[in-house]
Design a protein around this motif. Structure first.
Motif, PDB file in Angstrom:
ATOM      1  N   TYR A  14       0.926  -2.816 -11.055  1.00 37.22           N
ATOM      2  CA  TYR A  14       0.862  -1.536 -10.344  1.00 37.22           C
ATOM      3  C   TYR A  14      -0.539  -0.965 -10.557  1.00 37.22           C
ATOM      4  O   TYR A  14      -0.914  -0.624 -11.676  1.00 37.22           O
ATOM      5  CB  TYR A  14       1.922  -0.562 -10.854  1.00 37.22           C
ATOM      6  N   LEU A  15      -1.316  -0.868  -9.482  1.00 39.03           N
ATOM      7  CA  LEU A  15      -2.687  -0.377  -9.543  1.00 39.03           C
ATOM      8  C   LEU A  15      -2.767   1.061  -9.051  1.00 39.03           C
ATOM      9  O   LEU A  15      -2.139   1.413  -8.049  1.00 39.03           O
ATOM     10  CB  LEU A  15      -3.612  -1.231  -8.675  1.00 39.03           C
ATOM     11  N   GLN A  16      -3.560   1.863  -9.745  1.00 40.40           N
ATOM     12  CA  GLN A  16      -3.868   3.188  -9.240  1.00 40.40           C
ATOM     13  C   GLN A  16      -5.133   3.074  -8.406  1.00 40.40           C
ATOM     14  O   GLN A  16      -6.221   2.780  -8.925  1.00 40.40           O
ATOM     15  CB  GLN A  16      -4.074   4.191 -10.369  1.00 40.40           C
ATOM     16  N   ALA A  17      -4.999   3.267  -7.106  1.00 39.86           N
ATOM     17  CA  ALA A  17      -6.133   3.138  -6.194  1.00 39.86           C
ATOM     18  C   ALA A  17      -5.802   3.871  -4.901  1.00 39.86           C
ATOM     19  O   ALA A  17      -4.634   4.123  -4.588  1.00 39.86           O
ATOM     20  CB  ALA A  17      -6.450   1.672  -5.913  1.00 39.86           C
TER      21      ALA A  17
ATOM     22  N   VAL B 294       2.095   6.126 -10.578  1.00 40.35           N
ATOM     23  CA  VAL B 294       1.695   4.839 -11.145  1.00 40.35           C
ATOM     24  C   VAL B 294       2.182   4.704 -12.589  1.00 40.35           C
ATOM     25  O   VAL B 294       2.740   3.670 -12.973  1.00 40.35           O
ATOM     26  CB  VAL B 294       0.171   4.653 -11.060  1.00 40.35           C
TER      27      VAL B 294
ATOM     28  N   TYR C 284      -9.474  -1.822  -4.501  1.00 43.14           N
ATOM     29  CA  TYR C 284      -8.386  -2.642  -5.047  1.00 43.14           C
ATOM     30  C   TYR C 284      -8.484  -4.113  -4.667  1.00 43.14           C
ATOM     31  O   TYR C 284      -8.044  -4.973  -5.419  1.00 43.14           O
ATOM     32  CB  TYR C 284      -7.012  -2.073  -4.676  1.00 43.14           C
TER      33      TYR C 284
ATOM     34  N   LEU D 119       0.824  -1.211   0.000  1.00 42.55           N
ATOM     35  CA  LEU D 119       0.000   0.000   0.000  1.00 42.55           C
ATOM     36  C   LEU D 119       0.859   1.262   0.000  1.00 42.55           C
ATOM     37  O   LEU D 119       1.869   1.336   0.693  1.00 42.55           O
ATOM     38  CB  LEU D 119      -0.915   0.011   1.222  1.00 42.55           C
TER      39      LEU D 119
ATOM     40  N   MET E 241      -5.321   3.795  -1.157  1.00 42.90           N
ATOM     41  CA  MET E 241      -5.045   2.790  -0.133  1.00 42.90           C
ATOM     42  C   MET E 241      -6.032   2.872   1.029  1.00 42.90           C
ATOM     43  O   MET E 241      -6.184   1.910   1.792  1.00 42.90           O
ATOM     44  CB  MET E 241      -3.610   2.927   0.389  1.00 42.90           C
TER      45      MET E 241
ATOM     46  N   TYR F  95       1.674  -3.473  -6.393  1.00 46.73           N
ATOM     47  CA  TYR F  95       1.893  -2.159  -5.810  1.00 46.73           C
ATOM     48  C   TYR F  95       0.629  -1.326  -5.991  1.00 46.73           C
ATOM     49  O   TYR F  95      -0.072  -1.449  -6.999  1.00 46.73           O
ATOM     50  CB  TYR F  95       3.053  -1.454  -6.509  1.00 46.73           C
ATOM     51  N   ILE F  96       0.377  -0.434  -5.016  1.00 48.71           N
ATOM     52  CA  ILE F  96      -0.806   0.423  -5.063  1.00 48.71           C
ATOM     53  C   ILE F  96      -0.406   1.845  -4.686  1.00 48.71           C
ATOM     54  O   ILE F  96       0.281   2.069  -3.682  1.00 48.71           O
ATOM     55  CB  ILE F  96      -1.895  -0.081  -4.101  1.00 48.71           C
ATOM     56  N   ASP F  97      -0.845   2.802  -5.496  1.00 48.65           N
ATOM     57  CA  ASP F  97      -0.635   4.209  -5.168  1.00 48.65           C
ATOM     58  C   ASP F  97      -1.761   5.010  -5.801  1.00 48.65           C
ATOM     59  O   ASP F  97      -2.283   4.622  -6.857  1.00 48.65           O
ATOM     60  CB  ASP F  97       0.721   4.694  -5.675  1.00 48.65           C
TER      61      ASP F  97
END
Length: 264
Positions: free
Chosen positions: A118-121, A103, A129, A74, A123, A95-97
């Protein structure tokens, strides 16, 4: 850097600022100026940030030795300077940001690594996500996972942290673990420079919260510390007791703790 990604290079970006403080090269002049100003306010920043990354690396190695091969991280920032996928290249990593620039740049750095997404979300909104198709695609039905919560606790209000801890706990399978860090200070202690440091984060739209050690122990529930418990980062990293000086505590009793939590 790809010309297909449009960076606002005149504005500092938290992910690139962090990269600079770690000694990386994926940053611009605005990021370097912002980082140096922050360090001028709180000179121990560089030391603490590098300890945070060293703890992440140590925790990931320990969890890989325990058999974990699925990591959900996160608030990841840029995947540089020996991030998770570099420490355990055999593992599957998500990975999440929330920052679209971070991202996009992160995906470019990863270069279609088949074991990493790599997800754009946000946290702070786990349902955005945890239900993402990328998680099922990479993890399959595996829910016994290692979750990264390193270097992000100051960006949560107490209520946000309680909610996220509960939602992650409900989603994860028994036996899952979470490696986490917490930045603490003594209640009531503040200096003008530290107040200005916190104001910078407020201006960037990312308020920064310090908690007491006791508050951190309460906020992680229902997760439970594993047998190693909460420890200052200097102990996790086997650094000399005097590695952190009174000056590094910035007149506010600052201490950084690491812990590996588990769902029993």
């Amino acid at each position: 850097m790809s010309s297909q990604i449009h960076f606002q290079t005149h504005l500092p970006n938290p992910g690139r600022v962090y990269d600079y403080v770690l000694g990386g090269s994926h940053n611009f002049e605005a990021d370097r100026q912002a980082a140096e100003f922050m360090i001028s306010l709180v000179p121990s920043t560089r030391k603490w940030v590098r300890m945070l990354r060293a703890f992440l690396q140590e925790a990931v190695r320990l969890l890989a030795e325990e058999g974990f091969d699925c990591f959900l991280d996160l608030g990841s920032g840029l995947p540089t300077m020996e991030h998770i996928h570099s420490v355990v290249p055999h593992a599957r990593v998500i990975y999440i940001d929330i920052d679209p620039v971070v991202v996009a740049y992160g995906r470019e750095i990863l270069q279609d690594n088949p074991r990493v997404r790599y997800l754009q979300a946000d946290m702070k909104q786990p349902q955005t996500y945890l239900n993402a198709p990328e998680i099922r695609d990479l993890f399959g039905d595996q829910r016994r996972v290692a979750i990264g919560f390193s270097g992000v606790s100051p960006f949560f209000t107490a209520d946000e942290m309680r909610r996220v801890m509960h939602e992650l706990y409900e989603w994860a399978a028994p036996g899952s673990k979470m490696f986490a860090t917490f930045e603490t200070k003594e209640p009531g202690k503040m200096t003008p420079r530290l107040a200005q440091f916190l104001a910078m984060f407020e201006q960037m739209g990312q308020p920064f919260y310090f908690y007491t050690f006791e508050e951190c122990q309460e906020l992680v529930r229902p997760w439970q510390p594993d047998w190693r418990g909460f420890q200052p980062l200097v102990r996790w990293l086997n650094l000399p007791d005097d590695y952190i000086t009174e000056e590094d505590r910035e007149g506010a009793g600052i201490e950084f703790y690491g812990v590996i939590l588990e769902k029993r």
